[in-house]
Design a protein around this motif. Structure first.
Motif, PDB file in Angstrom:
ATOM      1  N   ILE A   1       0.933  -0.461  -0.219  1.00 27.49           N
ATOM      2  CA  ILE A   1       0.045   0.022  -0.017  1.00 27.49           C
ATOM      3  C   ILE A   1       0.784   1.353  -0.263  1.00 27.49           C
ATOM      4  O   ILE A   1       0.867   2.223  -0.741  1.00 27.49           O
ATOM      5  N   ILE A   2       2.098   1.084   0.731  1.00 29.46           N
ATOM      6  CA  ILE A   2       2.964   2.010   1.279  1.00 29.46           C
ATOM      7  C   ILE A   2       3.521   3.091  -0.094  1.00 29.46           C
ATOM      8  O   ILE A   2       3.464   4.168  -1.094  1.00 29.46           O
ATOM      9  N   MET A   3       3.923   1.384  -1.532  1.00 31.11           N
ATOM     10  CA  MET A   3       4.730   1.645  -2.211  1.00 31.11           C
ATOM     11  C   MET A   3       3.411   2.201  -3.495  1.00 31.11           C
ATOM     12  O   MET A   3       3.591   3.722  -4.356  1.00 31.11           O
ATOM     13  N   ASP A   4       2.231   1.743  -3.500  1.00 34.71           N
ATOM     14  CA  ASP A   4       1.234   2.428  -4.339  1.00 34.71           C
ATOM     15  C   ASP A   4       1.251   3.693  -3.733  1.00 34.71           C
ATOM     16  O   ASP A   4       0.680   4.326  -4.825  1.00 34.71           O
ATOM     17  N   ARG A   5       0.724   4.382  -2.825  1.00 33.80           N
ATOM     18  CA  ARG A   5       0.789   5.441  -2.320  1.00 33.80           C
ATOM     19  C   ARG A   5       1.249   7.118  -3.128  1.00 33.80           C
ATOM     20  O   ARG A   5       2.175   7.491  -3.037  1.00 33.80           O
ATOM     21  N   LEU A   6       3.202   5.345  -2.569  1.00 38.42           N
ATOM     22  CA  LEU A   6       4.338   6.561  -3.014  1.00 38.42           C
ATOM     23  C   LEU A   6       4.084   6.794  -5.294  1.00 38.42           C
ATOM     24  O   LEU A   6       4.606   7.889  -5.422  1.00 38.42           O
ATOM     25  N   LYS A   7       3.725   5.821  -5.999  1.00 39.36           N
ATOM     26  CA  LYS A   7       3.521   5.972  -6.681  1.00 39.36           C
ATOM     27  C   LYS A   7       2.397   7.044  -7.047  1.00 39.36           C
ATOM     28  O   LYS A   7       3.074   7.832  -8.442  1.00 39.36           O
ATOM     29  N   LEU A   8       1.712   6.800  -7.347  1.00 42.54           N
ATOM     30  CA  LEU A   8       0.209   7.550  -6.963  1.00 42.54           C
ATOM     31  C   LEU A   8       0.661   9.317  -6.554  1.00 42.54           C
ATOM     32  O   LEU A   8       0.810  10.645  -7.100  1.00 42.54           O
ATOM     33  N   ARG A   9       1.651   9.197  -5.664  1.00 39.22           N
ATOM     34  CA  ARG A   9       2.112  10.704  -5.236  1.00 39.22           C
ATOM     35  C   ARG A   9       3.496  11.243  -6.529  1.00 39.22           C
ATOM     36  O   ARG A   9       3.129  12.571  -6.696  1.00 39.22           O
ATOM     37  N   GLN A  10       4.240  10.681  -6.775  1.00 42.19           N
ATOM     38  CA  GLN A  10       5.017  10.434  -7.586  1.00 42.19           C
ATOM     39  C   GLN A  10       4.037  10.886  -8.806  1.00 42.19           C
ATOM     40  O   GLN A  10       4.277  11.806 -10.185  1.00 42.19           O
ATOM     41  N   GLU A  11       3.656  10.508  -9.405  1.00 43.44           N
ATOM     42  CA  GLU A  11       2.325  10.792 -10.813  1.00 43.44           C
ATOM     43  C   GLU A  11       1.053  12.047 -10.268  1.00 43.44           C
ATOM     44  O   GLU A  11       0.808  12.064 -11.213  1.00 43.44           O
ATOM     45  N   GLY A  12       1.597  12.317  -9.062  1.00 46.36           N
ATOM     46  CA  GLY A  12       1.244  13.745  -8.854  1.00 46.36           C
ATOM     47  C   GLY A  12      -0.445  13.754  -8.869  1.00 46.36           C
ATOM     48  O   GLY A  12      -1.282  14.508  -8.426  1.00 46.36           O
TER      49      GLY A  12
END
Length: 210
Positions: free
Chosen positions: A49-60
């Motif tokens: 979940i954390i990695m998924d959230r980080l990915k979404l953050r990188q995508e803005g």
């Protein structure tokens, strides 16, 4: 649990806040302390979940809290009970204090605040002094409800709520006695003043402990 999605494994919605995800992880780890497989599944789901959230953050698409931008540092810090300050001195984190203190959301603060505010107003403006014990009992029950809602542990919630109530009413009674002996006028009875302070302290206890 391995066939479930990471969010289903932790029992949270995909829209859950970081605080809710972290709290769900901690509760599951506590409840399954003796089950290594479940604990591993929970850790894997949390990391996913954390990695998924980080990915979404990188995508803005979302804004991720500061404490999860570098999860490898958080994990490393959790593994070591020793931390070092700039002077080189070591400190040991008290686990019992970490387990006891909670960081409530604004929604939790608002909901519990409205309930305890209503109790304060009833205790201050009520003309019937016999209603005060009933209000205090309801306040204790409310405190238990909010603590149990977070910890999901019945006897732990009973102990935390009762201990918080005893401290709150003891401090309130002591302060009321000091003010009365100093000759200051409170504008209402000592019992009402004790109830007001007790409800205020119970609100703090209900929100910042678990």
């Amino acid at each position: 649990m391995s066939d479930l999605s990471p969010y289903d494994t932790l029992g949270v919605e995909e829209s859950a806040s970081f605080e809710e995800i972290q709290r769900a992880k901690e509760i599951l780890l506590t409840e399954n302390e003796g089950n290594a497989q479940i604990k591993e599944d929970v850790e894997i789901a949390y990391d996913a979940i954390i990695m998924d959230r980080l990915k979404l953050r990188q995508e803005g698409k979302i804004k991720v809290p500061e404490q999860i931008r570098f999860p490898e540092k958080v994990v490393e810090a959790k593994k070591s009970p020793i931390s070092f300050n700039y002077s080189g001195a070591s400190k040991r984190s008290p686990n019992w204090l970490t387990d006891l203190i909670d960081q409530p959301s604004m929604q939790e603060l608002s909901i519990s605040g409205l309930i305890f505010l209503a109790l304060i107003l009833l205790s201050v403006f009520s003309q019937d002094s016999q209603i005060l014990p009933l209000l205090l009992t309801f306040g204790l029950g409310t405190s238990f409800f909010f603590v149990f809602r977070k910890s999901k542990a019945f006897w732990r919630s009973v102990g935390v709520s009762f201990f918080g109530f005893v401290i709150a009413i003891s401090l309130s009674s002591l302060l009321a006695t000091v003010i009365a002996n100093s000759g200051l006028s409170l504008g209402f009875s000592n019992e009402q003043f004790v109830s007001l302070l007790t409800f205020s302290l119970l609100w703090l206890s209900a929100n910042f402990t678990r």
